[in-house]
Design an enzyme around this catalytic site. Sequence first.
Site, PDB file in Angstrom:
ATOM      1  N   HIS A   1      12.344 -21.504 -60.085  1.00 50.59           N
ATOM      2  CA  HIS A   1      11.597 -22.721 -59.559  1.00 50.59           C
ATOM      3  C   HIS A   1      13.032 -22.820 -57.990  1.00 50.59           C
ATOM      4  O   HIS A   1      11.889 -23.603 -57.610  1.00 50.59           O
ATOM      5  CB  HIS A   1      12.295 -24.100 -60.508  1.00 50.59           C
ATOM      6  CG  HIS A   1      11.051 -24.861 -60.919  1.00 50.59           C
ATOM      7  ND1 HIS A   1      10.348 -24.730 -61.095  1.00 50.59           N
ATOM      8  CD2 HIS A   1      10.986 -26.401 -60.802  1.00 50.59           C
ATOM      9  CE1 HIS A   1       9.335 -25.385 -61.810  1.00 50.59           C
ATOM     10  NE2 HIS A   1       9.761 -26.581 -60.678  1.00 50.59           N
TER      11      HIS A   1
ATOM     12  N   TYR B   1      10.946 -33.528 -51.208  1.00 40.80           N
ATOM     13  CA  TYR B   1      10.881 -32.301 -50.228  1.00 40.80           C
ATOM     14  C   TYR B   1      10.975 -32.625 -48.521  1.00 40.80           C
ATOM     15  O   TYR B   1      10.989 -31.584 -47.384  1.00 40.80           O
ATOM     16  CB  TYR B   1       9.517 -31.079 -50.675  1.00 40.80           C
ATOM     17  CG  TYR B   1       9.804 -31.193 -52.187  1.00 40.80           C
ATOM     18  CD1 TYR B   1      10.155 -29.423 -52.218  1.00 40.80           C
ATOM     19  CD2 TYR B   1       8.596 -30.392 -52.653  1.00 40.80           C
ATOM     20  CE1 TYR B   1      10.220 -29.085 -53.464  1.00 40.80           C
ATOM     21  CE2 TYR B   1       8.472 -30.600 -53.654  1.00 40.80           C
ATOM     22  CZ  TYR B   1      10.383 -29.774 -54.555  1.00 40.80           C
ATOM     23  OH  TYR B   1       9.647 -28.696 -56.043  1.00 40.80           O
TER      24      TYR B   1
ATOM     25  N   HIS C   1       1.017 -31.275 -58.928  1.00 43.49           N
ATOM     26  CA  HIS C   1       2.225 -32.457 -58.218  1.00 43.49           C
ATOM     27  C   HIS C   1       0.764 -33.248 -59.109  1.00 43.49           C
ATOM     28  O   HIS C   1       0.252 -33.637 -58.083  1.00 43.49           O
ATOM     29  CB  HIS C   1       2.733 -33.208 -58.058  1.00 43.49           C
ATOM     30  CG  HIS C   1       4.569 -32.133 -56.985  1.00 43.49           C
ATOM     31  ND1 HIS C   1       5.099 -32.519 -56.355  1.00 43.49           N
ATOM     32  CD2 HIS C   1       4.715 -31.261 -58.785  1.00 43.49           C
ATOM     33  CE1 HIS C   1       5.876 -31.784 -57.040  1.00 43.49           C
ATOM     34  NE2 HIS C   1       5.874 -30.633 -58.249  1.00 43.49           N
TER      35      HIS C   1
ATOM     36  N   ARG D   1       4.650 -22.577 -61.170  1.00 46.43           N
ATOM     37  CA  ARG D   1       6.013 -22.467 -61.550  1.00 46.43           C
ATOM     38  C   ARG D   1       6.176 -21.450 -62.456  1.00 46.43           C
ATOM     39  O   ARG D   1       4.806 -20.321 -62.308  1.00 46.43           O
ATOM     40  CB  ARG D   1       5.549 -23.626 -62.782  1.00 46.43           C
ATOM     41  CG  ARG D   1       5.363 -24.824 -62.397  1.00 46.43           C
ATOM     42  CD  ARG D   1       4.476 -25.927 -63.412  1.00 46.43           C
ATOM     43  NE  ARG D   1       5.083 -27.290 -62.348  1.00 46.43           N
ATOM     44  CZ  ARG D   1       3.537 -27.678 -62.734  1.00 46.43           C
ATOM     45  NH1 ARG D   1       2.771 -26.731 -62.387  1.00 46.43           N
ATOM     46  NH2 ARG D   1       3.399 -29.166 -61.926  1.00 46.43           N
TER      47      ARG D   1
ATOM     48  N   LYS E   1       0.507 -28.159 -65.823  1.00 47.60           N
ATOM     49  CA  LYS E   1       1.455 -29.139 -65.945  1.00 47.60           C
ATOM     50  C   LYS E   1      -0.246 -30.189 -66.542  1.00 47.60           C
ATOM     51  O   LYS E   1      -1.189 -30.698 -65.259  1.00 47.60           O
ATOM     52  CB  LYS E   1       2.068 -29.936 -65.746  1.00 47.60           C
ATOM     53  CG  LYS E   1       3.337 -29.231 -65.869  1.00 47.60           C
ATOM     54  CD  LYS E   1       4.836 -29.686 -65.354  1.00 47.60           C
ATOM     55  CE  LYS E   1       5.861 -29.306 -66.076  1.00 47.60           C
ATOM     56  NZ  LYS E   1       6.878 -30.466 -65.626  1.00 47.60           N
TER      57      LYS E   1
ATOM     58  N   ARG F   1       9.799 -22.385 -55.830  1.00 45.31           N
ATOM     59  CA  ARG F   1       9.401 -22.808 -55.413  1.00 45.31           C
ATOM     60  C   ARG F   1       9.632 -24.064 -54.819  1.00 45.31           C
ATOM     61  O   ARG F   1       8.931 -24.273 -53.589  1.00 45.31           O
ATOM     62  CB  ARG F   1       8.270 -23.732 -57.191  1.00 45.31           C
ATOM     63  CG  ARG F   1       7.248 -24.638 -56.863  1.00 45.31           C
ATOM     64  CD  ARG F   1       7.593 -25.204 -58.523  1.00 45.31           C
ATOM     65  NE  ARG F   1       6.948 -26.518 -58.510  1.00 45.31           N
ATOM     66  CZ  ARG F   1       5.162 -26.157 -59.139  1.00 45.31           C
ATOM     67  NH1 ARG F   1       4.634 -25.702 -58.645  1.00 45.31           N
ATOM     68  NH2 ARG F   1       4.764 -28.107 -59.118  1.00 45.31           N
TER      69      ARG F   1
END
Length: 295
Positions: A241, A276, A267, A146, A170, A244
């Site tokens: 992004h 994806y 994630h 990110r 995150k 990514r």
Amino acid sequence: MLTAEMQDYLRAIQVERGLSVNTVKAYQQDLNAFARFLEEQQKGLSQVDHVFVLAFLNQLREKGRANSSIARMVTTLRKFFAYLKKENLVAHDPMQTIKPPKKAQHLPAVLTVEEVDRLLAVPDLTSTLGIRNKALLELLYATGLRVSELVHLKLDDLHLDLGLLQTIGKGDKERIIPIGEVAIDWLSTYLRDSRPKLLKKQKADQIFLNDHGRPISRQGVWLLIKQLVAKADIHKDVSPHTLRHSFATHILENGADLRIVQELLGHSDISTTQIYTHISKGRLTQVYDQFHPRA
């Protein structure tokens, strides 16, 4: 202007829940919009009911807000009023009967391998900033970082001898990501030849610096990508992004396991990674239609 209760709530979620600065800013933007509506309607928080909230959401819709933006607003207000109820600052929670609009699922923009190659070929390798730009692009595409992770990456986070880097994503989750040989080579060149020239006599732990020798910002990376994409003659809405997304899509198309991709991207829920697979299936259909004699 935010009410006192809103300010207290924002402080509480930053301290108690340890949310990132960017997440708190997103909540603050939503609450600012709600505070303006309260002021327009001359209402206090104790007077808010579900009809009032629906009127506010309808105003957002009339102003052209996307469903995803309104859904986020509902989430923000739901958490805010749950906090007010818990603290006995309101008698009832008006959000209990309000459901967010369904988000329209859209696939993120992805570059083809040929477009990535064109983008990576743009930086001027005879200049200090050009070498930095090349290392930055190669690292983004090689790791799927990110942009917030990229700009906070420090020298101690790199383990080039092992071909790895570590980052905090995150939810303050640390993960280890492998780096490809090409990205390692350009990072090594940047750290040896370009970064000292940008740094001059200043001090900074962050890896990527701007032309003033200070850590590059998220906005700086965003603007840089836009400039390089234009030079590469790529006509897509590309952001940091996008690299990514391209990283994840390309390794899936080449046979990577979905769980591995989930781990690489950081994630917490595999359903986020599954977007994806839809992109890969779209590519599969495109190839089938192009090459099968009876397609």
